[in-house]
Scaffold this active site. Sequence first.
Site, PDB file in Angstrom:
ATOM      1  N   LYS A  76       0.831  -1.197   0.000  1.00 55.33           N
ATOM      2  CA  LYS A  76       0.000   0.000   0.000  1.00 55.33           C
ATOM      3  C   LYS A  76       0.867   1.248   0.000  1.00 55.33           C
ATOM      4  O   LYS A  76       1.893   1.311   0.696  1.00 55.33           O
ATOM      5  CB  LYS A  76      -0.899  -0.011   1.238  1.00 55.33           C
ATOM      6  CG  LYS A  76      -1.867   1.158   1.350  1.00 55.33           C
ATOM      7  CD  LYS A  76      -2.694   1.021   2.624  1.00 55.33           C
ATOM      8  CE  LYS A  76      -3.732   2.118   2.753  1.00 55.33           C
ATOM      9  NZ  LYS A  76      -4.564   1.950   3.973  1.00 55.33           N
ATOM     10  N   SER A 153      -9.256   1.745   3.098  1.00 58.01           N
ATOM     11  CA  SER A 153      -8.482   2.633   2.243  1.00 58.01           C
ATOM     12  C   SER A 153      -7.409   1.920   1.419  1.00 58.01           C
ATOM     13  O   SER A 153      -6.816   2.528   0.516  1.00 58.01           O
ATOM     14  CB  SER A 153      -7.813   3.713   3.099  1.00 58.01           C
ATOM     15  OG  SER A 153      -6.896   3.137   4.021  1.00 58.01           O
ATOM     16  N   SER A 177      -9.461  -0.639   7.134  1.00 60.85           N
ATOM     17  CA  SER A 177      -8.876  -0.430   5.810  1.00 60.85           C
ATOM     18  C   SER A 177      -8.162  -1.627   5.214  1.00 60.85           C
ATOM     19  O   SER A 177      -7.752  -1.585   4.051  1.00 60.85           O
ATOM     20  CB  SER A 177      -7.914   0.767   5.857  1.00 60.85           C
ATOM     21  OG  SER A 177      -8.633   1.963   6.028  1.00 60.85           O
TER      22      SER A 177
END
Length: 459
Positions: A76, A153, A177
């Site tokens: 990420k 996210s 997330s």
Amino acid sequence: MLLATPLRQLARELEAGTLTGEALVAASVEAYESGGNSAYLSWQPQRALEFARAGDKVRAAGGNTGPLMGIPVSVKDMFGVPGFPTFAGCAQPLPEHWQVAGPVIQALQSQLAPVVGKTHCVELAFGGLGTNPHWGTPRNPRDAHVHRVPGGSSSGAGISLVDGTAALALGTDTAGSVRVPAAMTGVAGLKLTAGRWPTSQIVPLSSTLDTPGLLAHRVDDLAFAFSAMDPVIAKHSKRLAAIPDLEDLTFGVPSGFFWENCSPGIAEAVERALRWLEKAGARLVRFDLSGLDEIFEVFLKGGVAAPELAAFIRKELPDIVPDLDPNVVARLRTAEELPAWEYIHRLELIKRLSSIAAMELEGVDALLSPTVTLTPPDVDSLNEPGAYAAANMQALRNTAMGNYLGLCGLTLPVGKDNAGMPVGLQLLKGPWQEERLLLIGQSVERCLGFGPDILGSCS
């Protein structure tokens, strides 16, 4: 897809010499070039190939740097990774010092696990749907016809697995997330207890709640990767115990909060999974955690993440404010008006209710619930007034309870909803019990099957 092979099998084949790290990265590149590129903001296959070839040389010489040696990983874009710019979902890259690797990335690199690319995320990880006005919203690969959100996210993480470009994905989890995108894309996800893994060199959203996390095709893959990376296990040379029989497990099933406002087919898919577990010998008991309404009310007001992010931006990145996503700005403005006494009150409430939740969960092996109660929305539908805020809160509703109550959590796919989208089953357990949670999750997975068994091919 080669990279959907169980991680333990990949590791065995690499060790036996019947497979190479270079071949795995080549499979990742092929998948990327065949259309699996929507997960990534930054893609550097050549760097990954260099890592893979270095690992292959070490292995050929009789060396072994760790279980993840040669296994392609996506990361990420909140983590610092040398050689990759860090945007954290923002319009411009953050200062260069955010490229420096922290302990989690160092654990990967020390094992010569190739990082193929950095995946898309919501700006500053502040949202649960996966939208981003600067880079576009990645398409959920489970619907070939409608552009649905992938969950956030960590919006590119689950996609990188489904598209076959990574065998393991790293995300972060502050209110869901990791688990939300895992559930919405039909893979497994692990949220750690805050503090279990260090967060140094991960762009912060909430200093109180942030934790790294893992996504993979199956719970067994998560257990394999967790054992390879966890500093506690490494320090004490621990190994996970035997997977328990379902007949020896008691699961708590809540009656209210976690089931509210489920999109059509979600509650039904989870209830079917619960019946299968009970039929296989698990004991299901009614179980309701204390303080959920109090915690959720605090979460709706921005919790502690919003003021902590506002403080970080003011201190570290004041120049980015004019370019921020309007959805982020609206929540930050509210947070900036928060009085100090209210922030401290929220921290004290979290501490008190977390202690109560840990004690209550000692009475069951895990709490089971739907992971997300919302079908991944069509991206266009979020343009309606108020639609984004409502969908975002619903997407994070169940997962945020695990963060705000200090728990560790796991999600695995258990079916499809009425729209044909994946449905996740969430397992919550008391803090610092990741090893036991993963073993329980593997037992559940053996009964229900893993993603492809349940979901079939993409729509």
